[in-house]
Design a protein around this motif. Sequence first.
Motif, mmCIF file in Angstrom:
data_model
loop_
_atom_site.group_PDB
_atom_site.id
_atom_site.type_symbol
_atom_site.label_atom_id
_atom_site.label_comp_id
_atom_site.label_asym_id
_atom_site.label_seq_id
_atom_site.Cartn_x
_atom_site.Cartn_y
_atom_site.Cartn_z
ATOM 1 N N ALA A 70 0.745 -1.272 0.011
ATOM 2 C CA ALA A 70 -0.130 -0.007 0.027
ATOM 3 C C ALA A 70 0.804 1.035 0.049
ATOM 4 C CB ALA A 70 -0.883 0.220 1.101
ATOM 5 N N VAL A 71 0.229 2.488 -0.480
ATOM 6 C CA VAL A 71 0.848 3.632 -0.550
ATOM 7 C C VAL A 71 0.261 4.528 0.590
ATOM 8 C CG1 VAL A 71 1.985 5.412 -1.938
ATOM 9 C CG2 VAL A 71 1.365 3.286 -2.948
ATOM 10 N N VAL A 72 0.996 5.261 1.345
ATOM 11 C CA VAL A 72 0.601 6.094 2.448
ATOM 12 C C VAL A 72 1.259 7.491 2.386
ATOM 13 C CG1 VAL A 72 0.352 6.571 4.817
ATOM 14 C CG2 VAL A 72 -0.023 4.241 3.970
ATOM 15 N N GLY A 73 0.532 8.494 2.149
ATOM 16 C CA GLY A 73 1.145 9.875 2.106
ATOM 17 C C GLY A 73 0.878 10.699 3.539
ATOM 18 N N PRO A 74 1.800 11.331 3.892
ATOM 19 C CA PRO A 74 1.549 12.317 5.164
ATOM 20 C C PRO A 74 0.620 13.348 4.618
ATOM 21 C CG PRO A 74 4.065 12.033 4.789
ATOM 22 C CD PRO A 74 3.261 11.235 3.526
ATOM 23 N N ALA A 75 -0.425 14.049 5.321
ATOM 24 C CA ALA A 75 -1.179 15.067 4.781
ATOM 25 C C ALA A 75 -0.547 16.394 5.069
ATOM 26 C CB ALA A 75 -2.573 15.175 5.474
ATOM 27 N N MET A 76 -0.811 17.246 4.490
ATOM 28 C CA MET A 76 -1.450 17.481 3.035
ATOM 29 C C MET A 76 -0.719 17.089 1.831
ATOM 30 S SD MET A 76 -4.610 18.849 3.633
ATOM 31 C CE MET A 76 -4.848 19.350 1.966
ATOM 32 N N GLU A 97 -2.409 11.935 8.979
ATOM 33 C CA GLU A 97 -2.649 13.295 9.391
ATOM 34 C C GLU A 97 -2.424 13.667 10.798
ATOM 35 O OE1 GLU A 97 -6.834 14.127 8.847
ATOM 36 O OE2 GLU A 97 -6.744 11.785 8.857
ATOM 37 N N ARG A 98 -2.241 14.930 11.088
ATOM 38 C CA ARG A 98 -1.937 15.324 12.548
ATOM 39 C C ARG A 98 -3.381 15.171 13.434
ATOM 40 N NH1 ARG A 98 3.356 16.266 12.765
ATOM 41 N NH2 ARG A 98 4.163 16.934 10.739
ATOM 42 N N ASP A 99 -3.290 14.808 14.533
ATOM 43 C CA ASP A 99 -4.212 14.791 15.495
ATOM 44 C C ASP A 99 -4.280 15.980 16.133
ATOM 45 O OD1 ASP A 99 -2.549 14.639 17.476
ATOM 46 O OD2 ASP A 99 -3.124 12.591 18.082
ATOM 47 N N ASP A 100 -5.210 16.231 17.259
ATOM 48 C CA ASP A 100 -5.277 17.593 17.934
ATOM 49 C C ASP A 100 -4.008 17.978 18.748
ATOM 50 O OD1 ASP A 100 -7.769 17.570 17.100
ATOM 51 O OD2 ASP A 100 -8.719 16.753 18.543
ATOM 52 N N THR A 101 -3.153 16.858 18.930
ATOM 53 C CA THR A 101 -1.999 17.030 19.836
ATOM 54 C C THR A 101 -0.859 17.515 18.568
ATOM 55 O OG1 THR A 101 -1.161 15.166 19.582
ATOM 56 C CG2 THR A 101 -2.872 15.666 21.561
ATOM 57 N N GLY A 102 -1.199 17.549 17.506
ATOM 58 C CA GLY A 102 -0.217 17.714 16.391
ATOM 59 C C GLY A 102 0.798 16.241 16.068
ATOM 60 N N ALA A 103 0.309 15.069 16.666
ATOM 61 C CA ALA A 103 0.948 13.823 16.419
ATOM 62 C C ALA A 103 0.443 13.614 15.078
ATOM 63 C CB ALA A 103 0.629 12.930 17.510
ATOM 64 N N SER A 130 8.053 15.035 8.217
ATOM 65 C CA SER A 130 6.891 14.507 7.924
ATOM 66 C C SER A 130 6.853 12.826 7.597
ATOM 67 C CB SER A 130 5.869 15.243 7.192
ATOM 68 O OG SER A 130 6.274 15.276 6.039
ATOM 69 N N SER A 131 7.642 12.805 6.730
ATOM 70 C CA SER A 131 7.865 11.327 6.177
ATOM 71 C C SER A 131 8.141 10.521 7.534
ATOM 72 C CB SER A 131 8.738 11.107 5.046
ATOM 73 O OG SER A 131 8.308 11.474 3.821
ATOM 74 N N ARG A 132 9.175 10.794 8.213
ATOM 75 C CA ARG A 132 9.698 9.869 9.154
ATOM 76 C C ARG A 132 8.507 9.991 10.152
ATOM 77 N NH1 ARG A 132 14.409 12.547 8.407
ATOM 78 N NH2 ARG A 132 14.042 13.921 10.263
ATOM 79 N N GLU A 133 7.638 10.917 10.589
ATOM 80 C CA GLU A 133 6.589 11.067 11.538
ATOM 81 C C GLU A 133 5.787 10.138 11.068
ATOM 82 O OE1 GLU A 133 7.275 15.678 13.168
ATOM 83 O OE2 GLU A 133 5.371 14.687 12.400
ATOM 84 N N SER A 134 5.468 9.933 9.834
ATOM 85 C CA SER A 134 4.140 9.091 9.098
ATOM 86 C C SER A 134 4.674 7.661 9.248
ATOM 87 C CB SER A 134 4.137 9.325 7.843
ATOM 88 O OG SER A 134 2.983 8.773 7.143
#
Length: 204
Positions: A70-76, A97-103, A130-134
């Motif tokens: 599968a392919v996954v992209g960090p928003a936006m 995508e980021r949640d309310d805490t920014g994670a 953002s790629s590493r966080e994703s």
Amino acid sequence: MNDTDTTITLLRESGAMLEGHFLLSSGRHSNRYFQCARLLQYPDRAAAALAPVAARIKADIAAGKLAVDAVVGPAMGGIIVAYELGRQLGLPAFFTERDDTGAMTLRRGFEVEKGQRILIAEDVVTTGKSSRESAAALEAQGAVICAIACVADRRAPGVFGSSDSAIPWPFYAAATLEAANWKAEDCELCKRGLPFVKPGSRKI
Ligand SMILES: [Zn+2]
């Protein structure tokens, strides 16, 4: 034309690569600014820019060097790139995508299975943050990151530090882009007295 030349032409034609004097969000100054969304607004250009990337990924899959589920992209920035790569590779595509805490996290009921092999998709990789966080969010769910793909690799070696900009996976980029990246006090364009613009705050 090679892939980079083709992609740069597409970026220029779309107004996605601006040349001038820019204050970046990092506080540094540059002679170029990339707004990849302006290319991706044209589905035919998005498909053309990513076709060479999809071709290289398919070749590596065929050669047994890579396996992707599968392919996954960090928003936006990664959403359209993930979608288009998923379309060309015949794979599902979704996004973090980021949640309310920014994670960075999976929401909307998106799930990965244990051992599922994920290709991370981005528009422009500057620091890879953002790629590493994703990737970390997906790995926490048991997924395995197999590679990263992007339209434009504009990492600046030595500017962000090798540990910050290191990408620990196979890396597929449609284009490698060069842009100056100065500390404000070292900016060559400031030294020439040229006014800068802050992208996002005006017409761009
Ligand atoms: Zn400057």
